[in-house]
Design a protein around this motif. Structure first.
Motif, short mmCIF file in Angstrom:
data_model
loop_
_atom_site.label_atom_id
_atom_site.label_comp_id
_atom_site.label_asym_id
_atom_site.label_seq_id
_atom_site.Cartn_x
_atom_site.Cartn_y
_atom_site.Cartn_z
N GLY A 141 0.81 -1.22 0.00
CA GLY A 141 0.00 0.00 0.00
C GLY A 141 0.84 1.27 0.00
N ILE A 142 2.14 1.15 -0.25
CA ILE A 142 3.05 2.29 -0.32
C ILE A 142 4.00 2.10 -1.49
CG2 ILE A 142 2.99 2.90 2.13
CD1 ILE A 142 5.48 1.25 2.55
N LYS A 143 4.53 3.21 -1.98
CA LYS A 143 5.49 3.13 -3.09
C LYS A 143 6.88 2.84 -2.53
CE LYS A 143 2.94 6.22 -6.17
NZ LYS A 143 2.94 7.49 -6.93
N PRO A 144 7.53 1.79 -3.01
CA PRO A 144 8.89 1.50 -2.54
C PRO A 144 9.87 2.61 -2.91
CG PRO A 144 7.94 -0.38 -3.73
CD PRO A 144 7.04 0.79 -3.98
N ILE A 145 10.94 2.70 -2.16
CA ILE A 145 12.05 3.56 -2.54
C ILE A 145 12.72 2.93 -3.76
CG2 ILE A 145 14.33 4.40 -1.84
CD1 ILE A 145 13.27 4.47 1.04
N LEU A 146 12.99 3.75 -4.77
CA LEU A 146 13.59 3.26 -6.01
C LEU A 146 15.01 3.80 -6.13
CD1 LEU A 146 13.25 1.68 -8.64
CD2 LEU A 146 12.24 3.73 -9.67
N LEU A 147 15.97 2.89 -6.23
CA LEU A 147 17.38 3.24 -6.34
C LEU A 147 17.85 2.95 -7.76
CD1 LEU A 147 18.61 1.45 -3.06
CD2 LEU A 147 17.80 3.81 -3.29
N LEU A 148 18.30 3.98 -8.47
CA LEU A 148 18.77 3.84 -9.85
C LEU A 148 20.26 4.15 -9.88
CD1 LEU A 148 15.89 5.72 -11.74
CD2 LEU A 148 16.04 3.30 -11.15
N ASP A 149 21.07 3.11 -9.97
CA ASP A 149 22.52 3.26 -9.91
C ASP A 149 23.11 3.33 -11.31
OD1 ASP A 149 25.09 3.42 -8.94
OD2 ASP A 149 25.31 1.25 -8.72
N ASP A 150 23.60 4.51 -11.67
CA ASP A 150 24.30 4.69 -12.95
C ASP A 150 23.44 4.23 -14.12
OD1 ASP A 150 26.48 5.55 -14.41
OD2 ASP A 150 27.51 3.63 -14.34
N ILE A 151 22.13 4.40 -13.99
CA ILE A 151 21.21 3.83 -14.97
C ILE A 151 21.26 4.59 -16.30
CG2 ILE A 151 19.15 5.16 -14.36
CD1 ILE A 151 19.20 1.38 -14.87
N PHE A 152 21.48 5.92 -16.26
CA PHE A 152 21.48 6.70 -17.49
C PHE A 152 22.67 6.37 -18.39
CE2 PHE A 152 19.07 10.24 -15.07
CZ PHE A 152 17.88 9.58 -15.29
N ASP A 153 23.74 5.84 -17.79
CA ASP A 153 24.93 5.54 -18.56
C ASP A 153 24.83 4.19 -19.27
OD1 ASP A 153 27.47 6.49 -19.34
OD2 ASP A 153 28.45 5.06 -18.01
N ARG A 170 15.97 6.10 -25.88
CA ARG A 170 14.55 5.72 -25.88
C ARG A 170 14.13 5.16 -24.53
NH1 ARG A 170 11.68 1.19 -26.89
NH2 ARG A 170 13.54 0.00 -27.45
N ARG A 171 14.94 4.28 -23.96
CA ARG A 171 14.58 3.69 -22.67
C ARG A 171 14.68 4.73 -21.54
NH1 ARG A 171 17.20 -0.19 -25.56
NH2 ARG A 171 16.11 -2.16 -25.84
N ILE A 172 15.67 5.61 -21.63
CA ILE A 172 15.76 6.70 -20.64
C ILE A 172 14.51 7.56 -20.72
CG2 ILE A 172 16.98 8.83 -20.05
CD1 ILE A 172 19.57 7.47 -20.89
N GLY A 173 14.09 7.85 -21.94
CA GLY A 173 12.88 8.66 -22.12
C GLY A 173 11.65 8.01 -21.51
N LYS A 174 11.55 6.70 -21.62
CA LYS A 174 10.42 5.97 -21.04
C LYS A 174 10.43 6.10 -19.51
CE LYS A 174 8.57 3.91 -24.72
NZ LYS A 174 7.14 3.99 -25.12
N LEU A 175 11.62 5.97 -18.90
CA LEU A 175 11.71 6.10 -17.45
C LEU A 175 11.38 7.52 -16.99
CD1 LEU A 175 14.87 4.01 -16.47
CD2 LEU A 175 12.50 3.54 -15.86
N ILE A 176 11.90 8.51 -17.72
CA ILE A 176 11.60 9.90 -17.38
C ILE A 176 10.10 10.16 -17.48
CG2 ILE A 176 11.95 12.30 -18.03
CD1 ILE A 176 14.42 11.08 -16.80
#
Length: 378
Positions: A315-327, A332-338
């Motif tokens: 019932g809550i949104k988890p903390i999301l950790l994105l490590d060096d994901i943009f690199d 296209r995939r970055i755009g989807k996440l944004i």
């Protein structure tokens, strides 16, 4: 739910550091080797009582130090009143001693009671190992998701691992003595078979529940270019598994380990159209026939489906950790996440990047509060 404050003492390359985070997007900037990933790992450690990257807790103690302390303050949602309250979580480890985990300065009776209280999802550069590497990596991922979702599953899993370890020790002893005590083995086999069946049934159920969310995310990220699926593979599915398990005791004794059971399970990641179109290509193993782009999309879809499953259950949104994901992703995939960020799909995010100009440009138009932190290390 979000992490408000974090204090690190002798944790990896952090001797004494303190942070106050924003409730939405937190960007950790700094050159490679400065400790950005270590900061995310501290958050992961605080939520799950273990490192995402180190198999031994003591490896997280700073070199030449005798202990580490991770101290954080979460705002925890109360479902009944829809209000939040602050909870202080502290993890400490002294070399040669047991790890201590406390909530508001009171130790947990069991570390497992903490798992799932503050759900977290990590996306890291090596996540494609889930596709390319061994069954152990895939089991580890799904066990991690289930452990945050289902406390009964976590207890059964930990008990299974304990009995398995004891049985393997007994098999080594039998091999050394060249003598097998079948009555003694029975005392380990019965609980192992019972726990294995419960774990098998929950894993099978979970894959069925997980697939719709996973396929939806894959379709979104790939513009519905292909069909994907996950098949749970287990020896325990065989109705005669218990008999076969006992039949191979001699082999287990020779090899000095338990050679059958849910600790040998795997998850087949498949890509192909035949399930959707009878005339389409038959599903094939992604790790053998999928492109790098398909593998990356598959893994991101796995993590986003994990996020959805945790949110639905807790019932809550988890903390999301994105490590060096943009690199590691294409535009296209970055755009989807944004786009997902803009839609408010996520709660609190932590993003690391070694290229501050790129990150600031990517997040410039995001309709969310963005807070930047720069990590500088000598």
């Amino acid at each position: 739910m979000h992490l408000e404050k974090l204090s690190l003492t002798n944790f990896k390359n952090y001797e004494d550091s303190r942070y106050v985070f924003g409730q939405q997007v937190n960007v950790i900037l700094g050159p490679n080797g400065s400790g950005k990933t270590n900061l995310l790992d501290a958050i992961y450690f605080l939520a799950l009582s273990k490192s995402a990257f180190q198999s031994q807790d003591a490896l997280s103690i700073q070199h030449d130090a005798d202990y580490f302390i991770i101290d954080g303050v979460f705002e925890e949602n109360d479902r009944a009143t829809t209000t939040g309250r602050l909870v202080q979580i502290t993890i400490s480890l002294q070399r040669g001693q047991r790890k201590v985990l406390m909530a508001d300065k009171k130790p947990y009776d069991r570390l497992s009671d903490h798992i799932g209280r503050f759900p977290v999802v990590l996306m890291a550069p090596n996540d494609t190992d889930l596709v390319r590497e061994h069954s152990e990596d895939r089991r580890h991922f799904f066990d991690g998701v289930l452990s945050q979702l289902d406390s009964d599953y976590l207890r059964n899993y930990l008990m299974y691992q304990q009995v398995l370890k004891q049985r393997n020790s007994l098999l080594k002893l039998f091999a050394e003595r060249s003598q097998v005590d079948n009555d003694l083995l029975d005392t380990y086999d019965e609980p192992l078979l019972d726990l294995g069946q419960k774990i098998h049934d929950r894993r099978k159920q979970f894959v069925e529940e997980f697939l719709p969310d996973f396929r939806s995310h894959y379709a979104y990220l790939s513009d519905e270019r292909e069909r994907v699926t996950i098949v749970y593979e287990s020896e325990v599915s065989n109705p005669n598994f218990a008999d076969e398990f006992r039949h191979f005791r001699r082999r287990d004794t020779v090899l000095q380990r338990t050679t059958m059971g849910i600790h040998k399970d795997d998850y087949a990641f498949l890509i192909g159209e035949r399930e959707a179109r009878p005339d389409g290509p038959a599903p094939v193993l992604l790790k053998k026939f999928g492109s790098q782009g398909q593998q990356k999309t598959f893994v991101i879809a796995l993590k986003l489906a994990q996020f959805d499953q945790l949110q639905a259950e807790k019932g809550i949104k988890p903390i999301l950790l994105l490590d060096d994901i943009f690199d590691k992703l294409d535009d296209r995939r970055i755009g989807k996440l944004i786009q997902r960020m803009d839609e408010g799909a996520f709660g609190q995010l932590f993003i690391t990047d070694a290229r501050p100009e790129r990150t600031r440009e990517l997040l410039e138009k995001v309709q969310a509060d963005v807070k930047f932190f720069e990590i500088i290390r000598d």
